[in-house]
Design a protein around this motif. Structure first.
Motif, PDB file in Angstrom:
ATOM      1  N   GLN A  33      -7.966   2.617  -7.914  1.00 40.68           N
ATOM      2  CA  GLN A  33      -8.611   2.774  -6.599  1.00 40.68           C
ATOM      3  C   GLN A  33      -9.420   1.535  -6.238  1.00 40.68           C
ATOM      4  N   SER A  41      -7.020  -0.637  -4.762  1.00 42.60           N
ATOM      5  CA  SER A  41      -6.666  -0.090  -3.442  1.00 42.60           C
ATOM      6  C   SER A  41      -7.662  -0.541  -2.387  1.00 42.60           C
ATOM      7  N   ASP A  90      -2.357   4.722  -3.085  1.00 41.91           N
ATOM      8  CA  ASP A  90      -3.645   4.165  -2.656  1.00 41.91           C
ATOM      9  C   ASP A  90      -4.422   5.174  -1.826  1.00 41.91           C
ATOM     10  N   ILE A 147       0.860  -1.194   0.000  1.00 35.97           N
ATOM     11  CA  ILE A 147       0.000   0.000   0.000  1.00 35.97           C
ATOM     12  C   ILE A 147       0.893   1.240   0.000  1.00 35.97           C
TER      13      ILE A 147
END
Length: 435
Positions: A395, A398, A298, A157
């Protein structure tokens, strides 16, 4: 004389270069370095970037040939290593005993292990609850997926902290670099593209060209913290693009063509373009970073220093208490020591969570709803002439990575709807700060 290879016994040999730790450098000096010779079973015990304690004998070796004429000294020095011990071991190498297993089990059965562990991240820094939760999830990370054809989907991340001066961004970066088993801290202005990726240098022992890893290579399987991210030159910043998505560094220099692993989570801190964030201007006018780079993060948090009577009183009391007593104020739940947090994260990283079939529809609908909301967003105000806060397909990945990290923190092997809701809430919280 000729060497008889059949009658000789060969042993493994490795040459290391030790460098002094920054906090042990004498005043006004640069870090000193030393050559270490390892033989037999002492080879390959450590990797570049490790902090080690070496026990051995300090010896000299005389110069020969042309070097003896040009060198100022008669002999060179080196350390013959007998034992090498790592100071910071990785999550996979951590050993657990019955007491720590019991403590991890108790924490996992707690009402809110996620909140308690997040409050234990940099407890001396007041506030920033959502940022601390995001940093905890970064330390845990999601699972790296490897497809049948060899393609990888990253599980690390990446987080960017942007905000006004004096909101403890650098302090958070220093803490994460210290706590992470492989943490490298560097600044944007003091780093070049070669210093971040890899440099071609001439080997002192053989005279051949060799590769020397930079900060991102040293942070492999760890966290690379880059401060003053906005001060970097544009040509140097492009070196990070490949690392943040493909997690490799491709090099073609001086006849050396290779690919290095850089499976590192990137934690960056930057200031807005004009020093402080101007709320009257749009995001693109405040943030001097390209969209191609921002979409690889992220979570992108904006930390503003707004005057607030109640918060200012609480913050000043907290800072004064830390200054007077050199400890954090008493809280409802005492923060856990860093050693316990490390062991819990090590146990959590062993779990490989899966997303159940009934949750896939829920995640798809949530992502499509966020895309539609961005498409209908007004073209005035902070959105004017910019698409830097728009949801992209990255996203969606993410949200999956954050959900997996939350599932690991619960020590569960199946992602729940609460994990997805919290991941979406964190995504909204980071985006809401940009609006």
């Amino acid at each position: 004389l000729e060497m008889q290879t059949r009658g000789s016994r060969f042993v493994k040999y490795q040459e290391l270069r030790l460098q002094e730790l920054p906090d042990q450098v004498p005043v006004g000096h640069i870090p000193r370095s030393m050559t270490v010779h390892c033989k037999g079973e002492q080879t390959r015990l450590c990797a570049p970037g490790d902090i080690v304690t070496v026990c051995g004998i300090f010896l000299t070796v005389r110069y020969h040939g042309y070097k003896a004429l040009t060198a100022g000294l008669q002999a060179d020095t080196y350390l013959e290593a007998f034992t090498i011990e790592k100071q910071k071991i990785g999550y996979s190498e951590m050993s657990t005993d019955s007491a720590s297993d019991e403590l991890i089990r108790e924490l996992g059965c707690d009402i809110d292990p996620y909140g308690r562990l997040a409050s234990s991240i940099a407890p001396e820094i007041y506030g920033h609850e959502d940022v601390k939760k995001a940093l905890l999830l970064q330390l845990v990370g999601g699972e790296t997926r490897v497809l049948a054809d060899g393609m990888k989907i990253r599980g690390d991340i990446n987080i960017c902290l942007m905000g006004d001066p004096g909101v403890a961004k650098s302090q958070l970066l220093k803490y994460i670099a210290t706590v992470a088993p492989r943490g490298v801290y560097t600044t944007g202005k003091g780093s070049s593209g070669v210093g971040l990726t890899a440099a071609v240098v001439r080997d002192a022992a053989t005279g051949d060209l060799a590769l020397e890893g930079g900060a991102l290579v040293l942070a492999d399987m760890g966290v690379c913290c880059i401060d003053e991210f906005d001060k970097m030159d544009e040509s140097d910043r492009t070196a990070i693009h490949e690392v943040m998505e493909q997690q490799t560094i491709s090099i073609a220099k001086a006849g050396i063509t290779t690919t290095l692993n850089a499976r590192a989570a990137v934690l960056a801190a930057a200031n807005p373009l004009y020093g402080r964030y101007n709320i009257k201007k749009s995001i693109s006018e405040n943030v001097d970073l390209p969209n191609s780079l921002l979409s690889r993060f992220d979570l992108l948090f904006l930390l503003l220093d707004r005057p607030d009577f109640e918060k200012d009183i609480a913050l000043s009391k907290h800072v004064l208490h830390v200054h007077r007593f050199l400890e954090n104020p008493k809280q409802a739940s005492a923060p856990l020591p860093p050693a316990v947090v490390k062991k819990y994260i090590a146990a959590a990283r062993c779990i490989n969570p899966v997303v159940p079939k009934d949750l896939t529809t829920y995640i798809v609908e949530a992502y499509v709803a966020m895309r539609q909301r961005d498409a209908k967003a007004p073209t005035s105000g902070n959105y004017k002439g910019t698409n830097q806060a728009v949801m992209t397909a990255r996203q969606l990945l993410s949200i999956l990575r954050l959900s997996q990290a939350l599932c690991r923190l619960r020590l569960s092997e199946e992602v729940s709807q609460e994990d997805v809701d919290e991941a979406i809430r964190l995504t909204h919280a980071s985006k809401a700060s940009l609006l």
